[in-house]
Design a protein around this motif. Structure first.
Motif, PDB file in Angstrom:
ATOM      1  N   MET A   1      -2.480  10.973   6.280  1.00 42.23           N
ATOM      2  CA  MET A   1      -3.665  10.210   5.936  1.00 42.23           C
ATOM      3  C   MET A   1      -4.360   9.827   7.230  1.00 42.23           C
ATOM      4  N   ASP A   2      -5.684   9.872   7.265  1.00 39.87           N
ATOM      5  CA  ASP A   2      -6.386   9.538   8.496  1.00 39.87           C
ATOM      6  C   ASP A   2      -6.641   8.040   8.594  1.00 39.87           C
ATOM      7  N   LEU A   3      -7.092   7.627   9.782  1.00 39.51           N
ATOM      8  CA  LEU A   3      -7.292   6.200  10.046  1.00 39.51           C
ATOM      9  C   LEU A   3      -8.329   5.578   9.125  1.00 39.51           C
ATOM     10  N   GLU A   4      -9.377   6.346   8.787  1.00 39.87           N
ATOM     11  CA  GLU A   4     -10.415   5.820   7.891  1.00 39.87           C
ATOM     12  C   GLU A   4      -9.822   5.481   6.525  1.00 39.87           C
ATOM     13  N   ASN A   5      -8.972   6.362   5.990  1.00 35.21           N
ATOM     14  CA  ASN A   5      -8.341   6.096   4.692  1.00 35.21           C
ATOM     15  C   ASN A   5      -7.349   4.950   4.774  1.00 35.21           C
ATOM     16  N   ASP A   6      -6.624   4.836   5.900  1.00 31.40           N
ATOM     17  CA  ASP A   6      -5.720   3.701   6.081  1.00 31.40           C
ATOM     18  C   ASP A   6      -6.503   2.391   6.030  1.00 31.40           C
ATOM     19  N   GLU A   7      -7.634   2.376   6.736  1.00 27.93           N
ATOM     20  CA  GLU A   7      -8.501   1.189   6.753  1.00 27.93           C
ATOM     21  C   GLU A   7      -9.028   0.892   5.351  1.00 27.93           C
ATOM     22  N   LEU A   8      -9.439   1.927   4.641  1.00 26.83           N
ATOM     23  CA  LEU A   8      -9.969   1.759   3.283  1.00 26.83           C
ATOM     24  C   LEU A   8      -8.903   1.178   2.357  1.00 26.83           C
ATOM     25  N   LEU A   9      -7.690   1.700   2.433  1.00 26.07           N
ATOM     26  CA  LEU A   9      -6.593   1.182   1.604  1.00 26.07           C
ATOM     27  C   LEU A   9      -6.256  -0.258   1.967  1.00 26.07           C
ATOM     28  N   SER A  10      -6.266  -0.559   3.248  1.00 22.80           N
ATOM     29  CA  SER A  10      -5.980  -1.919   3.693  1.00 22.80           C
ATOM     30  C   SER A  10      -7.026  -2.894   3.155  1.00 22.80           C
ATOM     31  N   ARG A  11      -8.284  -2.518   3.261  1.00 19.02           N
ATOM     32  CA  ARG A  11      -9.362  -3.377   2.754  1.00 19.02           C
ATOM     33  C   ARG A  11      -9.285  -3.494   1.227  1.00 19.02           C
ATOM     34  N   ALA A  12      -8.939  -2.413   0.553  1.00 18.67           N
ATOM     35  CA  ALA A  12      -8.817  -2.455  -0.908  1.00 18.67           C
ATOM     36  C   ALA A  12      -7.697  -3.412  -1.322  1.00 18.67           C
ATOM     37  N   GLY A  13      -6.604  -3.436  -0.562  1.00 22.04           N
ATOM     38  CA  GLY A  13      -5.501  -4.341  -0.838  1.00 22.04           C
ATOM     39  C   GLY A  13      -5.885  -5.802  -0.689  1.00 22.04           C
ATOM     40  N   GLU A  14      -6.939  -6.052   0.089  1.00 26.60           N
ATOM     41  CA  GLU A  14      -7.455  -7.419   0.258  1.00 26.60           C
ATOM     42  C   GLU A  14      -8.585  -7.712  -0.728  1.00 26.60           C
ATOM     43  N   LEU A  15      -8.731  -6.846  -1.709  1.00 26.15           N
ATOM     44  CA  LEU A  15      -9.735  -6.963  -2.775  1.00 26.15           C
ATOM     45  C   LEU A  15     -11.179  -6.874  -2.249  1.00 26.15           C
ATOM     46  N   ASP A  16     -11.376  -6.115  -1.183  1.00 28.36           N
ATOM     47  CA  ASP A  16     -12.711  -5.853  -0.671  1.00 28.36           C
ATOM     48  C   ASP A  16     -13.439  -4.979  -1.697  1.00 28.36           C
ATOM     49  N   LEU A  57      -4.143  -0.925  -7.678  1.00 28.07           N
ATOM     50  CA  LEU A  57      -4.507  -2.250  -7.187  1.00 28.07           C
ATOM     51  C   LEU A  57      -3.274  -3.140  -7.056  1.00 28.07           C
ATOM     52  N   ASP A  58      -2.399  -3.091  -8.062  1.00 31.07           N
ATOM     53  CA  ASP A  58      -1.153  -3.867  -8.003  1.00 31.07           C
ATOM     54  C   ASP A  58      -0.302  -3.470  -6.794  1.00 31.07           C
ATOM     55  N   VAL A  59      -0.184  -2.174  -6.569  1.00 32.63           N
ATOM     56  CA  VAL A  59       0.638  -1.685  -5.459  1.00 32.63           C
ATOM     57  C   VAL A  59       0.013  -2.077  -4.122  1.00 32.63           C
ATOM     58  N   LEU A  60      -1.304  -1.967  -4.017  1.00 29.38           N
ATOM     59  CA  LEU A  60      -1.981  -2.290  -2.758  1.00 29.38           C
ATOM     60  C   LEU A  60      -1.828  -3.766  -2.389  1.00 29.38           C
ATOM     61  N   GLN A  61      -1.713  -4.616  -3.383  1.00 29.76           N
ATOM     62  CA  GLN A  61      -1.606  -6.052  -3.128  1.00 29.76           C
ATOM     63  C   GLN A  61      -0.204  -6.473  -2.713  1.00 29.76           C
ATOM     64  N   ARG A  62       0.787  -5.612  -2.946  1.00 29.60           N
ATOM     65  CA  ARG A  62       2.155  -5.926  -2.534  1.00 29.60           C
ATOM     66  C   ARG A  62       2.289  -5.706  -1.039  1.00 29.60           C
ATOM     67  N   LYS A  63       2.789  -6.692  -0.373  1.00 27.98           N
ATOM     68  CA  LYS A  63       2.975  -6.585   1.074  1.00 27.98           C
ATOM     69  C   LYS A  63       4.119  -5.616   1.365  1.00 27.98           C
ATOM     70  N   GLY A  64       3.942  -4.829   2.408  1.00 29.75           N
ATOM     71  CA  GLY A  64       4.990  -3.905   2.825  1.00 29.75           C
ATOM     72  C   GLY A  64       4.975  -2.575   2.098  1.00 29.75           C
ATOM     73  N   THR A  65       4.080  -2.396   1.140  1.00 32.62           N
ATOM     74  CA  THR A  65       4.001  -1.138   0.420  1.00 32.62           C
ATOM     75  C   THR A  65       3.060  -0.205   1.174  1.00 32.62           C
TER      76      THR A  65
END
Length: 180
Positions: A1-16, A57-65
């Protein structure tokens, strides 16, 4: 996965909202197409596709996943939900067998078999394949994934995918020959 997708997933986990919308817009059509390839009912396909994204969304909100490939995760989850759907239908049919009053008066196993085989539709033949065969056919043909991508999603080797696809197509051919 590239850095842009990592950033996107991280922001999605914060409900952006923008990140969630972008993920949804990019991947929902693929997930929905995959599910439609396996099921006939557009309403059920929409419900399952929505459930896939709720679970993401549930998985993204779990820390460490950590999700290595969001597309692979979504399609794998869609596969599990489609299988769950078929299990529920099967259970309902078994439960209904006990209720003979619900069957039409002219119902017989022979007529049921004729109905199934005279439809001659590919989706009916697909449903008679094993779950792994259905999954590989849907990934390879509805998603147009390479052997390598399919192997990654299914957690199998490329050679195992080749064999699985070959056997699935052979089984489909036999079923379609029988029904024609």
């Amino acid at each position: 996965m590239d850095l842009e997708n990592d950033e996107l997933l991280s922001r999605a986990g914060e409900l952006d909202e923008q990140a969630l919308a972008k993920l949804h817009d990019q991947l929902y059509p693929q997930v929905y197409r995959y599910i439609c390839y396996r099921l006939d009912d557009p309403m059920i396909c929409e419900d399952i596709a929505s459930e896939v994204f709720l679970r993401l969304l549930d998985v993204l909100q779990r820390k460490g996943t950590r999700i290595q490939s969001v597309r692979a995760w979504l399609l794998g989850t869609a596969n599990h939900l489609v299988q769950d759907h078929y299990r529920r239908i099967y259970r309902r049919r078994i439960e209904n067998l006990d209720d003979h009053d619900s069957l039409p008066s002219d119902h017989s196993p022979e007529k049921e078999a004729d109905r199934i085989f005279t439809r001659g539709d590919l989706k009916a033949a697909l449903r008679r394949l094993t779950p792994d065969q259905q999954h590989v056919i849907a990934l390879r043909f509805s998603q147009e994934l390479s052997l390598e991508e399919t192997a990654q999603i299914m957690g199998k080797s490329v050679n195992a995918i080749k064999v699985l696809q070959y056997r699935a197509i052979a089984a489909l051919r036999r079923q379609m020959d029988r029904s024609s």
